[in-house]
Design an enzyme around this catalytic site. Sequence first.
Site, PDB file in Angstrom:
ATOM      1  N   TYR A   1     130.566  89.710  11.331  1.00  0.00           N
ATOM      2  CA  TYR A   1     129.655  89.264  10.265  1.00  0.00           C
ATOM      3  C   TYR A   1     130.468  88.584   9.189  1.00  0.00           C
ATOM      4  O   TYR A   1     131.428  89.152   8.690  1.00  0.00           O
ATOM      5  CB  TYR A   1     128.857  90.440   9.679  1.00  0.00           C
ATOM      6  CG  TYR A   1     127.403  90.130   9.818  1.00  0.00           C
ATOM      7  CD1 TYR A   1     126.840  89.118   9.042  1.00  0.00           C
ATOM      8  CD2 TYR A   1     126.623  90.736  10.785  1.00  0.00           C
ATOM      9  CE1 TYR A   1     125.523  88.734   9.224  1.00  0.00           C
ATOM     10  CE2 TYR A   1     125.312  90.363  10.976  1.00  0.00           C
ATOM     11  CZ  TYR A   1     124.763  89.356  10.188  1.00  0.00           C
ATOM     12  OH  TYR A   1     123.478  88.976  10.385  1.00  0.00           O
TER      13      TYR A   1
ATOM     14  N   GLU B   1     129.222  86.486   6.266  1.00  0.00           N
ATOM     15  CA  GLU B   1     128.495  85.809   5.178  1.00  0.00           C
ATOM     16  C   GLU B   1     129.471  85.369   4.092  1.00  0.00           C
ATOM     17  O   GLU B   1     130.400  86.101   3.735  1.00  0.00           O
ATOM     18  CB  GLU B   1     127.450  86.756   4.577  1.00  0.00           C
ATOM     19  CG  GLU B   1     126.215  86.858   5.463  1.00  0.00           C
ATOM     20  CD  GLU B   1     125.324  88.020   5.090  1.00  0.00           C
ATOM     21  OE1 GLU B   1     125.867  89.093   4.765  1.00  0.00           O
ATOM     22  OE2 GLU B   1     124.097  87.849   5.122  1.00  0.00           O
TER      23      GLU B   1
ATOM     24  N   ASP C   1     123.149  60.568   9.797  1.00  0.00           N
ATOM     25  CA  ASP C   1     123.002  61.621  10.797  1.00  0.00           C
ATOM     26  C   ASP C   1     123.547  61.022  12.085  1.00  0.00           C
ATOM     27  O   ASP C   1     122.838  60.367  12.838  1.00  0.00           O
ATOM     28  CB  ASP C   1     121.533  62.021  10.938  1.00  0.00           C
ATOM     29  CG  ASP C   1     121.330  63.069  12.024  1.00  0.00           C
ATOM     30  OD1 ASP C   1     122.276  63.303  12.802  1.00  0.00           O
ATOM     31  OD2 ASP C   1     120.227  63.628  12.089  1.00  0.00           O
TER      32      ASP C   1
ATOM     33  N   THR D   1     125.856  66.849  14.746  1.00  0.00           N
ATOM     34  CA  THR D   1     125.882  67.985  15.660  1.00  0.00           C
ATOM     35  C   THR D   1     127.261  67.997  16.305  1.00  0.00           C
ATOM     36  O   THR D   1     127.961  66.986  16.327  1.00  0.00           O
ATOM     37  CB  THR D   1     124.807  67.871  16.754  1.00  0.00           C
ATOM     38  OG1 THR D   1     124.910  66.592  17.369  1.00  0.00           O
ATOM     39  CG2 THR D   1     123.406  68.029  16.169  1.00  0.00           C
TER      40      THR D   1
ATOM     41  N   LYS E   1     127.231  67.052  21.151  1.00  0.00           N
ATOM     42  CA  LYS E   1     126.878  65.828  21.889  1.00  0.00           C
ATOM     43  C   LYS E   1     128.162  65.087  22.267  1.00  0.00           C
ATOM     44  O   LYS E   1     128.968  65.641  22.995  1.00  0.00           O
ATOM     45  CB  LYS E   1     125.879  65.023  21.070  1.00  0.00           C
ATOM     46  CG  LYS E   1     124.557  65.800  20.927  1.00  0.00           C
ATOM     47  CD  LYS E   1     123.548  65.145  20.027  1.00  0.00           C
ATOM     48  CE  LYS E   1     122.351  66.074  19.868  1.00  0.00           C
ATOM     49  NZ  LYS E   1     121.434  65.641  18.799  1.00  0.00           N
TER      50      LYS E   1
ATOM     51  N   ARG F   1     127.221  74.235  20.751  1.00  0.00           N
ATOM     52  CA  ARG F   1     126.020  73.881  19.987  1.00  0.00           C
ATOM     53  C   ARG F   1     126.276  74.252  18.541  1.00  0.00           C
ATOM     54  O   ARG F   1     126.677  75.372  18.227  1.00  0.00           O
ATOM     55  CB  ARG F   1     124.807  74.656  20.494  1.00  0.00           C
ATOM     56  CG  ARG F   1     124.604  74.555  21.986  1.00  0.00           C
ATOM     57  CD  ARG F   1     123.176  74.831  22.353  1.00  0.00           C
ATOM     58  NE  ARG F   1     122.382  73.699  21.935  1.00  0.00           N
ATOM     59  CZ  ARG F   1     122.287  72.567  22.641  1.00  0.00           C
ATOM     60  NH1 ARG F   1     122.904  72.416  23.793  1.00  0.00           N
ATOM     61  NH2 ARG F   1     121.556  71.567  22.191  1.00  0.00           N
TER      62      ARG F   1
HETATM   63  C1  LIG Z   1     120.419  66.200  18.113  1.00  0.00           C
HETATM   64  C2  LIG Z   1     120.063  65.661  16.804  1.00  0.00           C
HETATM   65  C3  LIG Z   1     119.647  66.496  15.749  1.00  0.00           C
HETATM   66  C4  LIG Z   1     119.316  67.953  15.892  1.00  0.00           C
HETATM   67  O1  LIG Z   1     120.180  68.782  16.480  1.00  0.00           O
HETATM   68  P1  LIG Z   1     119.747  70.211  17.066  1.00  0.00           P
HETATM   69  O2  LIG Z   1     121.061  70.843  17.249  1.00  0.00           O
HETATM   70  O3  LIG Z   1     118.986  69.934  18.303  1.00  0.00           O
HETATM   71  O4  LIG Z   1     118.909  70.894  16.041  1.00  0.00           O
HETATM   72  C5  LIG Z   1     119.407  65.908  14.522  1.00  0.00           C
HETATM   73  N1  LIG Z   1     119.549  64.594  14.348  1.00  0.00           N
HETATM   74  C6  LIG Z   1     119.921  63.763  15.337  1.00  0.00           C
HETATM   75  C7  LIG Z   1     120.050  62.308  15.065  1.00  0.00           C
HETATM   76  C8  LIG Z   1     120.186  64.269  16.588  1.00  0.00           C
HETATM   77  O5  LIG Z   1     120.536  63.429  17.564  1.00  0.00           O
END
Ligand SMILES: *Cc1c(COP(=O)(O)O)cnc(C)c1O
Length: 449
Positions: free
Chosen positions: A57, A59, A202, A228, A231, A237
């Site tokens: 934990y 926090e 993003d 993220t 990817k 994740r």
């Molecule tokens: C994948 C993605 C997200 C969200 O990610 P999660 O881990 O699925 O919540 C947000 N913005 C963009 C542009 C993404 O490609």
Amino acid sequence: MDWFYELPNLTKSDPEIAALIKKEVERWEFGLQLIPSENYASPALLEALGSVLTNKYAEGYPRKRYYSGFEFVDPIETIAIERAKKAFGVPHANVQPYSGSPANMAIYLATCNPGDVIMGLNLPDGGHLTHGWKTSVSGMFYKSVPYHVNENGYIDMEEVRSLAQQHRPRLIWVGATAYTREFDFEAFGKIADDVGAYLVADMSHVTGLILAGVHKSPVDHVHLIMTTTHKTLRGPRGAMILVTKKGLDKDPELADKIDRAVFPGLQGGPHEHQIAATAVALGEALKPEFREHGAQIVKNAKALASSLTDNGLKLVSGGTDNHLILIDLTPFGAGKGIFASEALEAAGIFVNKNTIPNDPSTPFYPSGIRLGTPALTTRGMKEGEMAQIGEWIAAVINETRVYELPEKEQRAEYLKKFRAEIKANSAIGRVKDNVKALCSMFPFYTGRA
Ligand SMILES: *Cc1c(COP(=O)(O)O)cnc(C)c1O
């Protein structure tokens, strides 16, 4: 053979789950993974992710915790933060977001008040749910003004500019989940500065390309970056929020606001096993080989796109600049994505059905297929394999041309019949055999003795 395939303890204690995980390893090994948001995490990274760090934990933030026992966990989170700052060239990084969507919520919490105007790329045009779509909390708590792509499939920068001037948004998103062209971060930066908006990149999908230097970095033009980690970065994740120098110049408290929004604003204890794995992924991305890998992703996507068009398929925007391709199936009729994606799955080729700009059908029965090359590139495949795979994809889609989406009441029955016919289809069966043979030549998990 590695532990994550052998699963020696789990096989004894819970054979039901162990057997399913082994099957999933084989699916990654013997299928062609073309879902552009997915990738192969390295065996080394899986060891960090599967470690005892999940017990802790934590926090708070390094050296500012509520519990005891941080002799080893604090240095791990600090290494993740320092690698993120170095990799992206930013003064501040928060590596605690559980995933991309909660990270975006933290960004809203740090920068906006409920009811503020926000702008993002419209979902059917390739944007993300969290950029203001109506079924997401981002479209419920904020006043969303979406921008769009033009008829050629490129973001309409004129529209972005005029909407921004008209609506004076508090925050503008630049980023997408289904967009095949490079973002003009510099132009977005000027528009945001003119109206005093926060600009957030993003870059979840294209982070690997940016780290590899294949696409330009947004770092000089935006105030915040969300990415993220699972990817093109090939991590666990998770997600990170980065504050740029431009962001701190706009608001010297922005880094604190982000940290407070993530914890305690939105989350409780961070997932330190995931953060350790993020550190490993960043370590891998900082190696010189990663630059070559990123360049190969794009070469592969261009080769696959050419092969698909040479074999008679239409692509949104006609091609790709990045890792991602959108097949427009409307020449065969509306709502055909489900037939194509299920037939491809039957051949061991994994893609996802997706809406296309101005889709004549619905999100559950869209008219496009989204696919990409990051995972196959991680396996070591190159342009020659892409040309072959493009032929197979076109051949499988060709087998689905005769199927038409019926009215709602008849759909279940029709899809049942379709699935049975696909299973028995010999042309698809031949592709499946070829897929397996190709995959055997590029082992990733089970091939490690
Ligand atoms: C994948 C993605 C997200 C969200 O990610 P999660 O881990 O699925 O919540 C947000 N913005 C963009 C542009 C993404 O490609």
